[in-house]
Design a protein around this motif. Structure first.
Motif, short mmCIF file in Angstrom:
data_model
loop_
_atom_site.label_atom_id
_atom_site.label_comp_id
_atom_site.label_asym_id
_atom_site.label_seq_id
_atom_site.Cartn_x
_atom_site.Cartn_y
_atom_site.Cartn_z
N VAL A 32 -16.79 -23.07 15.38
CA VAL A 32 -18.18 -23.19 15.81
C VAL A 32 -18.27 -22.95 17.31
O VAL A 32 -17.58 -23.61 18.09
N LYS A 33 -19.11 -21.99 17.69
CA LYS A 33 -19.39 -21.78 19.11
C LYS A 33 -20.74 -22.40 19.43
O LYS A 33 -21.71 -22.20 18.71
N ILE A 34 -20.77 -23.18 20.51
CA ILE A 34 -21.95 -23.97 20.84
C ILE A 34 -22.70 -23.36 22.03
O ILE A 34 -22.09 -22.90 23.00
N ASP A 35 -24.01 -23.36 21.92
CA ASP A 35 -24.88 -22.87 23.00
C ASP A 35 -25.90 -23.96 23.31
O ASP A 35 -26.90 -24.11 22.60
N PRO A 36 -25.66 -24.74 24.37
CA PRO A 36 -26.57 -25.85 24.70
C PRO A 36 -28.00 -25.40 24.97
O PRO A 36 -28.94 -26.19 24.85
N GLN A 37 -28.19 -24.12 25.32
CA GLN A 37 -29.52 -23.62 25.65
C GLN A 37 -30.29 -23.10 24.44
O GLN A 37 -31.48 -22.79 24.53
N SER A 38 -29.62 -23.00 23.31
CA SER A 38 -30.27 -22.43 22.12
C SER A 38 -31.35 -23.36 21.59
O SER A 38 -31.12 -24.56 21.39
N THR A 39 -32.53 -22.80 21.35
CA THR A 39 -33.64 -23.59 20.80
C THR A 39 -34.04 -23.11 19.40
O THR A 39 -34.78 -23.80 18.70
N ASN A 40 -33.53 -21.94 19.00
CA ASN A 40 -33.91 -21.41 17.69
C ASN A 40 -32.81 -21.54 16.64
O ASN A 40 -33.03 -21.24 15.47
N LYS A 41 -31.62 -21.96 17.05
CA LYS A 41 -30.54 -22.22 16.09
C LYS A 41 -29.80 -23.47 16.54
O LYS A 41 -29.14 -23.50 17.58
N PHE A 42 -29.90 -24.52 15.75
CA PHE A 42 -29.27 -25.78 16.11
C PHE A 42 -29.08 -26.65 14.87
O PHE A 42 -29.64 -26.37 13.81
N VAL A 43 -28.27 -27.70 15.02
CA VAL A 43 -28.13 -28.71 13.97
C VAL A 43 -28.40 -30.08 14.58
O VAL A 43 -28.22 -30.28 15.78
N LEU A 44 -28.83 -30.98 13.74
CA LEU A 44 -28.95 -32.38 14.14
C LEU A 44 -27.75 -33.11 13.54
O LEU A 44 -27.59 -33.14 12.32
N ALA A 45 -26.90 -33.65 14.41
CA ALA A 45 -25.65 -34.22 13.94
C ALA A 45 -25.32 -35.52 14.67
O ALA A 45 -25.62 -35.66 15.85
N PRO A 46 -24.70 -36.49 13.97
CA PRO A 46 -24.30 -37.76 14.59
C PRO A 46 -22.97 -37.61 15.35
O PRO A 46 -21.91 -37.95 14.83
N VAL A 47 -23.04 -37.11 16.57
CA VAL A 47 -21.83 -36.88 17.35
C VAL A 47 -21.17 -38.20 17.73
O VAL A 47 -19.95 -38.30 17.84
N THR A 48 -21.97 -39.26 17.94
CA THR A 48 -21.45 -40.61 18.10
C THR A 48 -22.26 -41.53 17.20
O THR A 48 -23.39 -41.22 16.82
N ALA A 49 -21.68 -42.68 16.87
CA ALA A 49 -22.37 -43.63 15.99
C ALA A 49 -23.65 -44.12 16.64
O ALA A 49 -23.67 -44.49 17.81
N GLY A 50 -24.74 -44.09 15.89
CA GLY A 50 -26.02 -44.56 16.39
C GLY A 50 -26.79 -43.53 17.18
O GLY A 50 -27.87 -43.83 17.70
N ASN A 51 -26.27 -42.31 17.28
CA ASN A 51 -26.96 -41.25 18.04
C ASN A 51 -26.95 -39.94 17.26
O ASN A 51 -25.88 -39.47 16.86
N VAL A 52 -28.12 -39.38 17.03
CA VAL A 52 -28.23 -38.07 16.40
C VAL A 52 -28.56 -37.06 17.49
O VAL A 52 -29.59 -37.17 18.17
N SER A 53 -27.67 -36.08 17.67
CA SER A 53 -27.82 -35.10 18.76
C SER A 53 -28.30 -33.76 18.23
O SER A 53 -27.95 -33.34 17.13
N LYS A 54 -29.12 -33.10 19.05
CA LYS A 54 -29.53 -31.73 18.76
C LYS A 54 -28.51 -30.80 19.41
O LYS A 54 -28.38 -30.76 20.62
N VAL A 55 -27.76 -30.09 18.57
CA VAL A 55 -26.65 -29.26 19.06
C VAL A 55 -26.98 -27.79 18.85
O VAL A 55 -27.11 -27.32 17.72
N GLY A 56 -27.14 -27.06 19.95
CA GLY A 56 -27.42 -25.63 19.86
C GLY A 56 -26.21 -24.86 19.35
O GLY A 56 -25.09 -25.08 19.80
N ILE A 57 -26.44 -23.94 18.42
CA ILE A 57 -25.36 -23.19 17.78
C ILE A 57 -25.43 -21.71 18.18
O ILE A 57 -26.47 -21.08 18.05
#
Length: 335
Positions: free
Chosen positions: A241-266
């Motif tokens: 998986v290559k990540i693009d923090p600036q991406s707004t049109n392709k992303f996933v919502l994922a629990p990167v840490t417990a209690g936090n759901v992060s928007k991760v640009g793909i």
């Protein structure tokens, strides 16, 4: 005589991610109780000797103090350094002493250290760490019983403890067997140029992830791949998986840490093929193994990541106990 080893990591579950998230905390006293229950489960099925790793938190020492006469409990002769070297050394010594299975208490990082010590002995990893993609969440008595049936040869090891996948990091592009380290779940490339607190939790610093396990029902980097393109159980492929923090049109919502759901640009998601060399040359950076930054790369450095299917055999306690029940292995009738 079959013997089983127990490695309990007193540091598991105590890194900075527990402080900045809502991660589950397992106290050393609860780890003592778990080890006690594991020993009872082993003894109940017929294991006669348990070999323990000594630890600075005295988890195994306290647990062993209440063991009954039905089972012999002894400790490895080794220095206690209060680092992952303890786990690596213990795993190596348990292999030398011929243990038939190892029960581990820790998270993904603890089991990575075990794999550095040996990838030949079946392990049953119990969930007591911060990142727990690799371990199982199961009561200690049941874990001991499952490990015992494998150690005693009462079940088919290949069926109950198949080898897991492993990610290896090599120093050179040519893979001249200059192995630096391994991971069992994930390898991440972090823009941070120093190891620091080690734990990975700032996803905006990560540029790419190599995944042996991509599960949507997990916490951590594995969940990113799991939400984008999960890897089915038993599939020998991985995920890149290559990540693009600036991406707004392709992303996933994922629990990167417990209690936090992060928007991760793909940026991209692609299948990772076993045996193929993946070169990382985005230095300076750090390479994180199973959630912890471990290898700093200076300007001009590069490493090669390779996925293989030669990780340690992993005992699935749920599957094992169902097979035990179905075959009546522990059912006795004196009529």
């Amino acid at each position: 005589m079959a013997r089983v080893g127990i490695i309990a990591n007193p540091s598991a579950g105590k890194d900075i991610r527990r402080l900045i998230s809502q991660s589950r905390f397992v106290s050393n006293q609860e780890k003592v109780n778990i080890v006690r229950r594991v020993i009872e489960g082993l003894s109940g099925v017929g294991i006669e000797e348990v070999v323990l790793m000594p630890d600075y938190g005295r988890i195994s020492q306290e647990a062993a103090s209440t063991a009954g006469d039905e089972i012999s409990v002894r400790f490895l002769e080794m220095p206690v350094l209060n680092s992952e070297l303890d786990t690596i050394t213990a795993a190596k010594k348990m292999k030398e002493e011929g243990v038939s299975a190892i029960v581990t208490l820790g998270g993904d990082g603890t089991n990575r250290a075990v794999a550095l010590g040996t990838c030949e002995i079946p392990i049953l990893p119990l969930y007591t760490g911060t990142n727990n993609v690799f371990p199982f969440f199961i009561e200690g008595t049941l874990a001991g019983m499952a490990a015992a049936t494998v150690a005693l040869g009462l079940v088919d090891e290949e069926e109950c403890a198949p080898k897991c996948k492993k990610l290896s990091v090599y120093k050179s592009r040519e893979m001249a067997m200059d192995l630096l380290d391994v991971a069992l779940v994930d390898i991440a490339v972090s823009a941070k140029s120093h190891v620091g607190a080690r734990a990975i939790w700032e996803i905006d610093t990560v540029s790419q992830i190599f995944l042996a396990l991509a599960r949507p029902d997990s916490i951590g980097l594995s969940s990113i791949g799991g939400m984008a393109s999960p890897i089915p159980e038993g599939d020998l492929n991985g995920l890149h998986v290559k990540i693009d923090p600036q991406s707004t049109n392709k992303f996933v919502l994922a629990p990167v840490t417990a209690g936090n759901v992060s928007k991760v640009g793909i940026k991209s998601v692609s299948q990772m093929e076993p045996g193929r060399a993946y070169v990382v040359n985005s230095s300076p950076c750090t390479i994180a193994l199973d959630g912890e930054r471990s290898i700093p790369l200076r300007e001009g450095d590069s490493v090669t990541v390779v996925l293989s299917a030669d990780g340690p055999p992993v005992i699935d306690p749920h599957k094992t106990l169902h097979i035990v029940s179905k075959k009546g292995i522990l059912y006795k009738s004196l009529d």
